[in-house]
Design a protein around this motif. Sequence first.
Motif, PDB file in Angstrom:
ATOM      1  N   LYS A 106      11.664 -17.845   4.052  1.00  0.00           N
ATOM      2  CA  LYS A 106      10.735 -17.445   2.976  1.00  0.00           C
ATOM      3  C   LYS A 106       9.867 -16.343   3.441  1.00  0.00           C
ATOM      4  O   LYS A 106       9.439 -15.344   2.598  1.00  0.00           O
ATOM      5  N   ALA A 107       9.476 -16.073   4.644  1.00  0.00           N
ATOM      6  CA  ALA A 107       8.957 -14.940   5.028  1.00  0.00           C
ATOM      7  C   ALA A 107       9.654 -13.400   4.720  1.00  0.00           C
ATOM      8  O   ALA A 107       8.818 -12.557   3.885  1.00  0.00           O
ATOM      9  N   GLN A 108      10.863 -13.627   4.897  1.00  0.00           N
ATOM     10  CA  GLN A 108      11.687 -12.452   4.488  1.00  0.00           C
ATOM     11  C   GLN A 108      11.797 -11.983   2.930  1.00  0.00           C
ATOM     12  O   GLN A 108      11.666 -11.136   2.561  1.00  0.00           O
ATOM     13  N   LYS A 109      11.890 -13.306   2.257  1.00  0.00           N
ATOM     14  CA  LYS A 109      11.763 -13.093   0.665  1.00  0.00           C
ATOM     15  C   LYS A 109      10.404 -12.519   0.442  1.00  0.00           C
ATOM     16  O   LYS A 109      10.634 -11.712  -0.425  1.00  0.00           O
ATOM     17  N   LYS A 110       9.419 -13.102   0.888  1.00  0.00           N
ATOM     18  CA  LYS A 110       8.133 -12.514   0.484  1.00  0.00           C
ATOM     19  C   LYS A 110       7.835 -11.064   0.900  1.00  0.00           C
ATOM     20  O   LYS A 110       7.391 -10.091   0.244  1.00  0.00           O
ATOM     21  N   VAL A 147       7.208  -8.043  -1.374  1.00  0.00           N
ATOM     22  CA  VAL A 147       6.099  -6.884  -1.273  1.00  0.00           C
ATOM     23  C   VAL A 147       6.678  -5.499  -1.146  1.00  0.00           C
ATOM     24  O   VAL A 147       6.270  -4.385  -1.716  1.00  0.00           O
ATOM     25  N   GLN A 148       7.894  -5.384  -0.571  1.00  0.00           N
ATOM     26  CA  GLN A 148       8.485  -3.854  -0.602  1.00  0.00           C
ATOM     27  C   GLN A 148       8.682  -3.671  -2.017  1.00  0.00           C
ATOM     28  O   GLN A 148       8.447  -2.142  -2.233  1.00  0.00           O
ATOM     29  N   GLU A 149       9.090  -4.267  -2.779  1.00  0.00           N
ATOM     30  CA  GLU A 149       9.432  -3.906  -4.112  1.00  0.00           C
ATOM     31  C   GLU A 149       8.048  -3.348  -4.910  1.00  0.00           C
ATOM     32  O   GLU A 149       8.176  -2.474  -5.454  1.00  0.00           O
ATOM     33  N   LYS A 150       6.944  -4.262  -4.634  1.00  0.00           N
ATOM     34  CA  LYS A 150       5.666  -3.972  -5.263  1.00  0.00           C
ATOM     35  C   LYS A 150       5.115  -2.604  -4.724  1.00  0.00           C
ATOM     36  O   LYS A 150       4.582  -2.073  -5.531  1.00  0.00           O
ATOM     37  N   LEU A 151       5.487  -2.266  -3.646  1.00  0.00           N
ATOM     38  CA  LEU A 151       5.004  -1.109  -2.967  1.00  0.00           C
ATOM     39  C   LEU A 151       5.475   0.099  -3.547  1.00  0.00           C
ATOM     40  O   LEU A 151       4.878   1.220  -3.920  1.00  0.00           O
ATOM     41  N   HIS A 181       5.676   3.487  -0.565  1.00  0.00           N
ATOM     42  CA  HIS A 181       6.763   3.536   0.803  1.00  0.00           C
ATOM     43  C   HIS A 181       6.459   5.060   1.001  1.00  0.00           C
ATOM     44  O   HIS A 181       7.137   5.142   2.058  1.00  0.00           O
ATOM     45  N   GLY A 182       5.619   5.818   0.658  1.00  0.00           N
ATOM     46  CA  GLY A 182       5.381   7.306   1.148  1.00  0.00           C
ATOM     47  C   GLY A 182       6.306   8.336   0.541  1.00  0.00           C
ATOM     48  O   GLY A 182       6.201   9.491   0.921  1.00  0.00           O
ATOM     49  N   HIS A 183       6.998   7.839  -0.225  1.00  0.00           N
ATOM     50  CA  HIS A 183       7.735   9.015  -1.040  1.00  0.00           C
ATOM     51  C   HIS A 183       6.766   9.862  -2.114  1.00  0.00           C
ATOM     52  O   HIS A 183       6.362   9.037  -2.916  1.00  0.00           O
ATOM     53  N   GLU A 210      -0.883  -4.574   2.553  1.00  0.00           N
ATOM     54  CA  GLU A 210      -0.217  -5.592   1.654  1.00  0.00           C
ATOM     55  C   GLU A 210       0.632  -6.576   2.303  1.00  0.00           C
ATOM     56  O   GLU A 210       0.765  -7.740   2.206  1.00  0.00           O
ATOM     57  N   MET A 211       1.393  -5.920   3.174  1.00  0.00           N
ATOM     58  CA  MET A 211       2.320  -7.022   4.399  1.00  0.00           C
ATOM     59  C   MET A 211       1.203  -7.906   4.966  1.00  0.00           C
ATOM     60  O   MET A 211       1.639  -9.327   4.976  1.00  0.00           O
ATOM     61  N   SER A 212       0.133  -7.585   5.537  1.00  0.00           N
ATOM     62  CA  SER A 212      -0.798  -8.483   6.382  1.00  0.00           C
ATOM     63  C   SER A 212      -1.415  -9.544   5.209  1.00  0.00           C
ATOM     64  O   SER A 212      -1.365 -10.622   5.303  1.00  0.00           O
TER      65      SER A 212
END
Length: 104
Positions: free
Chosen positions: A12-16, A20-24, A45-47, A88-90
């Motif tokens: 569940k944490a990995q899916k979340k 979050v990564q997609e949202k970023l 993502h810093g790009h 966001e991750m936190s």
Amino acid sequence: MNIQKIMKEAQKAQKKAAEVQEKLGSMSVVGSAGGGLIEVTANGHGHIQGIKLKPEAVDPSDLEALEDLILVAVQDAQTKAHELSEREMSRELGGIGNMLGGMF
């Protein structure tokens, strides 16, 4: 706590974290230098997505100063993107977010 429950929570944490990564990728931050003479936009993502220069930032006889300002603005944008990612991750995952954030 049994191993199955731990694995289920980890999934569940990995899916979340993936969400979050997609949202970023759709979020943005702006770094600046020279009192706003240069602005650099980056995603979560810093790009780097864009750079804006005010005309007064460009002095053809001092390109080195312009290069320095651009570098500072890029670094500022990347720092803000990193901070946004950690926040966001936190927020989404609590303490495990920081551990998982380094995996993506």
